[in-house]
Scaffold this motif. Structure first.
Motif: not given
Length: 372
Positions: A28-43
């Motif tokens: 639809q023409g919107h913008e995603i400026g950034a993605v912040v991923l909550g992660s760990s060494t487990r996955r």
């Protein structure tokens, strides 16, 4: 409009949800400026997620489960203690998250069930508007059924869910079933599951093997014993065991694959039935492809007990405490009785774009300047 995503990386379902919403927004023409991923060494973060967004992906350390030595059951006491010890790291994660939000200045932050995302919204409520998406929010609907007995695990699940949606201007719950009545919760909507395009375009047929997806690799021993004791059953399994080869075949009738998005969807569309540890998104994908599911919740993970109960109520398949071969036979024999459930689910899932369009209109109508 400009969006920023916060995604809980413990479950691959949340990543899938972010990918589908991201695709709709970009379309639809919107913008995603950034993605912040909550992660760990487990996955390990799958490559298909990293490749899905035309924007920076920032990783922060986020609260996680602790399993037993067999990497099978969730140890709730150890989980609480381990995360308490990591509070300084999580404080640093919130600071990093704030740096990204301040730099990007999004109109809306979409939180896919990350606890730190909820805490951030509580600390910095005026940085942006906050919207949360996840199947866990269905607990706020009157028709949701909690697994019994609940006890302390139920209370911790409800608390965690509450924290993730602090200061949210909109709560979007995902459900396998279409609700027949509205919820009394303010700014609350129920949407169908986020089924990926690659699943929607797959051509399903019933093959001669059972497909297995195990979140914790400790369940591999149970799958091995099942294949060993019943050599007439063929099993194709996917796991997240980083120390193992890409393809591992310990028995003639059992093959393990490392997580591979394309191959998993291919096998899901071709299997006789699906065996799962009750992850919401893969159950939804199985229903879309008309595959019955035997669901064995991860031991100690109350949320998955609720998932299995809810999915069984929706006609997805059967909930169980282990991968019982007798239940496999019952599962495949009862296919015809689930045809109506699959049809209703598909019709409900196809309403996703209209739900999204309605929300986008709400966003446009209520858009006001946000203090940064």
């Amino acid at each position: 409009m400009k969006f920023l995503f916060i995604v809980q990386g413990e479950g691959r379902g949340h990543m899938t949800q972010a990918m589908v919403i991201g695709e709709l927004l970009l379309k639809q023409g919107h913008e995603i400026g950034a993605v912040v991923l909550g992660s760990s060494t487990r996955r390990r973060v799958p490559d298909y997620f990293l490749d899905a967004f035309p924007c920076p992906i920032h990783r922060i350390q986020s609260p996680n489960f602790v399993t037993d030595k067999a990497n099978k059951a969730i140890k709730m006491g150890a989980t609480l203690w381990d995360n308490l010890k990591k509070l300084p790291r999580y404080t640093a994660s919130i600071r990093k998250l704030d740096q990204v939000v301040v730099a990007e200045k999004p109109d809306c932050v979409l939180n896919f069930y990350d606890m730190l995302g909820g805490i951030y919204a509580m600390i910095y409520p005026y940085r942006s508007s906050f919207v949360v998406i996840g199947h866990q929010y269905l607990i706020y609907h009157t028709d949701f059924t909690f697994a019994q007995p609940g006890g302390i695990q139920k209370q911790l699940f409800k608390l965690n869910t509450k924290i993730t949606c602090w200061n949210a201007s909109k709560i979007i719950a995902l459900s396998l079933w279409k609700p027949e009545r509205m919820s009394a919760v303010k700014n609350f909507s129920v949407w169908p599951p986020m089924v990926r395009k690659s699943v929607r375009t797959a051509l399903p047929y019933s093959g001669d093997f059972f497909l297995v997806y195990i979140v914790n690799s400790g369940y591999a021993r149970e799958i091995f014993e099942l294949a060993k004791n019943f050599p007439d059953i063929t099993i194709v399994a996917f796991w997240d065991a980083g120390e193992m080869p890409q393809k591992y075949q310990p028995l003639a009738n059992l093959t393990f694959h490392q997580i591979d998005d394309r191959l998993f969807i291919e096998k899901l569309s071709q299997c006789k039935a699906y065996l799962s540890t009750a992850g919401f998104e893969s159950i939804a994908e199985a229903m879309y492809l008309r595959k019955k599911t035997l669901m064995v919740p991860v031991e100690g993970q109350y949320e998955q007990q609720c998932n299995a109960l809810d999915a069984q109520k929706s006609g997805a398949g059967l909930g169980a405490k282990n991968f019982d071969p007798q239940l496999l036979a019952q599962l495949t024999d009862s296919y015809s009785s689930s045809a109506d459930s699959f049809e209703q689910f598909t019709e409900w899932q196809h309403s996703l774009e209209s739900c999204f369009a309605e929300w986008m209109q709400e966003m446009q109508d209520s858009k006001t300047p946000v203090a940064k």
